[in-house]
Design an enzyme around this catalytic site. Structure first.
Site: not given
Ligand code: PAF
Length: 280
Positions: A38-39, A152, A155, A186
């Site tokens: 995902g990252h 997320d 977020q 993931m």
């Molecule tokens: O999604 C994340 O991994 C965290 O919430 C983030 C955006 C890096 C902030 O610490």
């Protein structure tokens, strides 16, 4: 070759100043490390959209409301750098706690409204921690674009709001959730699942897909949610924080689907909190 690891704010500023002087656009991918596909998809999206890419790794204590959760959060810096190498990011920014929260730090960024439901209700203070650190990362990197996963989703809405409200000149780009073959979204937290729990975990996505289909057929969430929660508990989950359908923009609660409706769920499985969301 792995990207240079930058640990100090001065070094980061030197680097980004050189890039901007050369006319390059900068993309940032904020992470807490323990990188998964995902990252990496966010880093790839940044690589495609921007001349320069910084991936940040900082396990942010301010967004954890449970000390055990913070302590157990996976930290895998060397592996993370190796995973990013084939993508060719330009720098990995790994500040320490004193760089992000120097002695005397007293500022809190708090986004109202969007943060008092879903994960915000279950994890008091969590989104203040996220909003504060993300504001700092936006200002420190001065990036043109920032890449966040829809996994997320709340977020993503919060950071989009704060960038607009604080006039931070950055475009927040949301990228689709990446899933394992069995449907599990993931997440770095998946590393904390035991083999037995890992087998049970995809039930969350399965139940969500079924509920989304039922909503599309016109059923009501007030009827579907208790049955969905019972199915998760019968399947080995320990408790459900929320299982709700909401408007995808303002996150207001719905009982029936409409355009832009999204289904959100968070549930505990053997000490690990799993979250997921899908468009209905
Ligand atoms: O999604 C994340 O991994 C965290 O919430 C983030 C955006 C890096 C902030 O610490």
């Amino acid at each position: 070759m792995t990207a240079p690891i930058v640990r100090s704010l001065d070094a980061l500023r030197d680097l980004t100043r050189t890039w901007r002087l050369a006319g390059d656009t900068v993309g940032v991918v904020p992470t807490m490390g323990a990188l998964h596909q995902g990252h990496l998809s966010l880093a790839r999206a940044a690589r495609e959209a921007c001349d320069r890419v910084v991936v940040t790794i900082f396990v942010n204590p301010k967004q954890f409301n449970n000390p055990d959760d913070l302590e157990n959060y996976p930290r895998t810096e060397n592996e993370d750098a190796l995973k990013l190498a084939p993508i060719g990011v330009d720098a990995i920014y790994v500040p320490d706690g004193d760089t992000m929260y120097p002695s005397g730090f007293a500022t809190n960024v708090s986004v109202e409204g969007l943060t008092n439901m879903l994960c915000g209700a279950a994890r008091p203070g969590h989104f203040d921690g996220v909003a504060t650190i993300v504001t700092k990362l936006f200002l420190q990197t001065q990036a043109d674009k920032a890449f966040f996963g829809e996994k997320d989703y709340q977020q993503l809405q919060v950071v989009t709001r704060l960038a607009a409200d604080l006039d931070i000149p950055i475009e927040v780009v949301g990228c689709p959730t990446i899933r394992e073959e069995d449907g599990l979204a993931m997440s770095s937290r998946n590393l904390l699942l035991s083999d037995r729990s890992r087998i049970k975990a995809p039930l969350l996505a399965e139940v969500m897909d079924d509920v989304a289909s039922a909503l599309r057929e016109g059923q009501r969430m007030s009827d579907l949610a208790p049955r969905a929660e019972a199915r998760l508990l019968a399947g080995g989950f320990n408790s459900v924080d929320y299982f709700e359908v909401r408007d995808g923009a303002d996150l207001s609660m719905l009982d029936q689907t409409k355009p832009n409706a999204r289904l959100f769920a968070a549930a505990w499985l053997a000490g690990v909190r799993l979250i997921d969301n899908i468009a209905v």
